[in-house]
Structure formats: structure tokens, C-alpha cells
Design an enzyme around this catalytic site. Sequence first.
Site, PDB file in Angstrom:
ATOM      1  N   LYS A  87       1.828  -2.127   2.905  1.00  0.00           N
ATOM      2  CA  LYS A  87       0.917  -1.852   4.014  1.00  0.00           C
ATOM      3  C   LYS A  87       1.443  -2.546   5.259  1.00  0.00           C
ATOM      4  O   LYS A  87       1.810  -3.718   5.230  1.00  0.00           O
ATOM      5  CB  LYS A  87      -0.493  -2.325   3.654  1.00  0.00           C
ATOM      6  CG  LYS A  87      -1.080  -1.503   2.507  1.00  0.00           C
ATOM      7  CD  LYS A  87      -2.496  -1.910   2.180  1.00  0.00           C
ATOM      8  CE  LYS A  87      -3.011  -1.119   0.982  1.00  0.00           C
ATOM      9  NZ  LYS A  87      -3.169   0.312   1.262  1.00  0.00           N
ATOM     10  N   ARG A 145      -5.058   6.155  -8.008  1.00  0.00           N
ATOM     11  CA  ARG A 145      -5.188   7.352  -8.849  1.00  0.00           C
ATOM     12  C   ARG A 145      -4.426   7.202 -10.162  1.00  0.00           C
ATOM     13  O   ARG A 145      -4.769   7.830 -11.158  1.00  0.00           O
ATOM     14  CB  ARG A 145      -4.712   8.571  -8.072  1.00  0.00           C
ATOM     15  CG  ARG A 145      -3.246   8.596  -7.716  1.00  0.00           C
ATOM     16  CD  ARG A 145      -2.940   9.489  -6.538  1.00  0.00           C
ATOM     17  NE  ARG A 145      -3.490   8.948  -5.302  1.00  0.00           N
ATOM     18  CZ  ARG A 145      -3.385   9.528  -4.113  1.00  0.00           C
ATOM     19  NH1 ARG A 145      -2.760  10.697  -4.012  1.00  0.00           N
ATOM     20  NH2 ARG A 145      -3.902   8.991  -3.044  1.00  0.00           N
TER      21      ARG A 145
END
Length: 382
Positions: free
Chosen positions: A155, A230
Site C-alpha cells: 500500500k 478474497r
Amino acid sequence: WAADIPNSQGFIAELTQGISLASYRYRDFTAKPRTEKQYHFAVAEPKVAKTNHLKSAAIADGVALARDLTNKPAAELYPESFADAAKELKRLGVKIKVLEPKDLAKLNMGALLAVGKGSERGPRLVVAHWQGSDDAAVALVGKGITFDSGGYNIKATGTSIARMKSDMAGAATVLGTVKAMAASKAPVNLVGIMPLAENMVSGRAMIPGDVIKTAQGLTVEVLNTDAEGRLVLADGLWYAREQYQPQVVVDVATLTGSKVRALGVEYAGLFSDSEPLVQQLTYAGQQVGEKLWRLPLDPAYGEELHSSIADLTNTGREGSAGASSAAMFLKRFAGDQPWAHLDIAGNALVRSDTQLAPAGATGYGVRLLSHWLEQHKFSENQ
């Protein structure tokens, strides 16, 4: 305070819950004293009011647990310590099972293991089972990334990465909901599945281009290590189906920035092909003020997950509807029973005080799911 209004017993329960939610403060790292206040209510039917209050207070306690877990710094809350927190629910009659890395390997949970292998603190899968009835189970599956650096797709900004202690808010919501149902002795067979991992950077970490194999047997080409939620949910959904044969499954996750760009923080994203489930969850959200907005779950978004070397990729095309392609990824692991995916990115933390939560973790989803669980006899409605 004397209440002389229609349905005052239910109103008092809702009012006291609101007071509890608004007065919550996370105090693990502050010496500020807590000011206690007492409220007294005179009601016409004390027994009814007490019953309503106990249910309402149980839900507020579940919200507080979810907030406490989400507010904790990542140095304090990691897969093992989250599992320890879950074990506290045993006193309420909740059955707790913790799968460690060796157990995950035996079950071929390659996705959860891949996300967690970059950290020195290994992944876990926590199961919290409140068996308040003999009906087929209702399964809640919560994303539990206790810290998300993004992995090698790190990030980019300090602002975004500093908030990534909250990437386990889905798992916190699930555990808080299980606590609420157990504390209120709700007549529901509820199993919470929480796959937990730290997504870190190291010489052992998953890298872009890796191909991993999920417990379901599908292979995934990892195009972006920051699309890790996910992956852990894929193994969590499989485990829920294989071990409990649930009649309905709902997963909860701070999954995508795309959802925030689409809906902001006023609504959580709802994805499902089950019309009854969509209606039930939407109504429950309206009743408690945790609003849901249905987003498309369309095969076109699934086509974006094509891989030339594996069964699917873990991201869609750049600039596409990322929340929907992520939901289509999860659908591959959700099974045939009714299933819904709640993307609560942007809802799990607030930057400033609201009417029901101080700045920080909100416990979003505990009240919604608790209301839904209390209102529906699933075997008659699915």
C-alpha cells in the site's frame, strides 16, 4: 424516566442500546477515567421490558467486542491472539475450534496459507459455533486480515496502510454476532468461520505471479498480493460448506476500495443471487440503520478473472468494477445454497464521532446480522 408511549418496552430496549453504543470508548491505551451514568426507567410491564433489554444488551455487547477487536493495534491483535479472544466465548456455551497452520495444511488450504506465509505469526482458522437449535446451520464467514501491508503490492500511502489494522473487521463482526446470539440464547444454529492471517512482506511471502491452490481444488494466479481477502475467504467458504452443510451463507469483509468509491460510507455493498436473502438483509439493515445497497453480480465480471495458466486470477481488469469482480471470485467458492457477500469497506471505521459510535471502529454488521437472525426461520424462507 417514565415511558408512556406505544410499545414502550421495545422502545426502552432500543434507547438503552443506543446509549450503550454511543457511550462506548476504547480504553486499552489511555488513562482517562470513565464517567459512569445510570438511567432509570419506569415501565408498565417490567418482565417484558427486561426480556427486551437483555436481548438488546447482548447485541450491544457483541458490537463492543467487534469494536474492541478492530480498534486493537496489529501488534496486539494477530491470528493467534484473535483466536484467544474467541475462546472467551466458551463461557457463553459457544464451541470454539482453532485450526493452526499444520491443520490448514492437512486440509489443503493453500490460499489461506499463502496469504499468511509472509508473516512470522502464522495463519489460523477460527470456528465459533452457537448451536441454539437443531436446524441446519446458518454460516457467517468473516475476512480476518489482522494487518494488511498489501504484500509486495504494498500500500502506497501512510494514511491507507495505517488503517489496515481494521482489515479483520469482517471477522470481528462475525465473532460479535456469535456472541450476541449466544448471550441472548437465541434459537438459531449459527456457525462463524473466521480465516485469519497477516499479509506481510518477507522472503517467504506470496509474490505477484504465484499460482496457489485452494482447498476447493481451484488454482489461482495471484496478479496482486493486495487482493488477499478474497483468497482467505475462498478457503473459509469452502470450509463452511464442507464441514457444516449450511442452509445459508453470508460472508462479511472489508474487501475493496472499489466499493468505497461506488457507495462511500453510507451503505455497505450487497451481492447475492438469492432474492429472498437480498430482501431479508436489506430490510434488516434498514431497521437498524446499517444500510445495504445491492451491486451487480454478473457473469461479465467473472470473465475478467480469466487466467492463461490457472483456473482464475485474483483480480479483474484495471479500472473495472472491482467490487463486482471480487464478488464473482467469491461466488466460485460459495456453493449452491443461498449466499450473500457484504462488502463493508469504509463502514468498519469512522474518522469522527457519529450518533452511535465514537471515532474508530463501528462494529458494523453485528446489529444487522443479529436482527436478521432473530427475525427469520430460515428453513421456511430460503
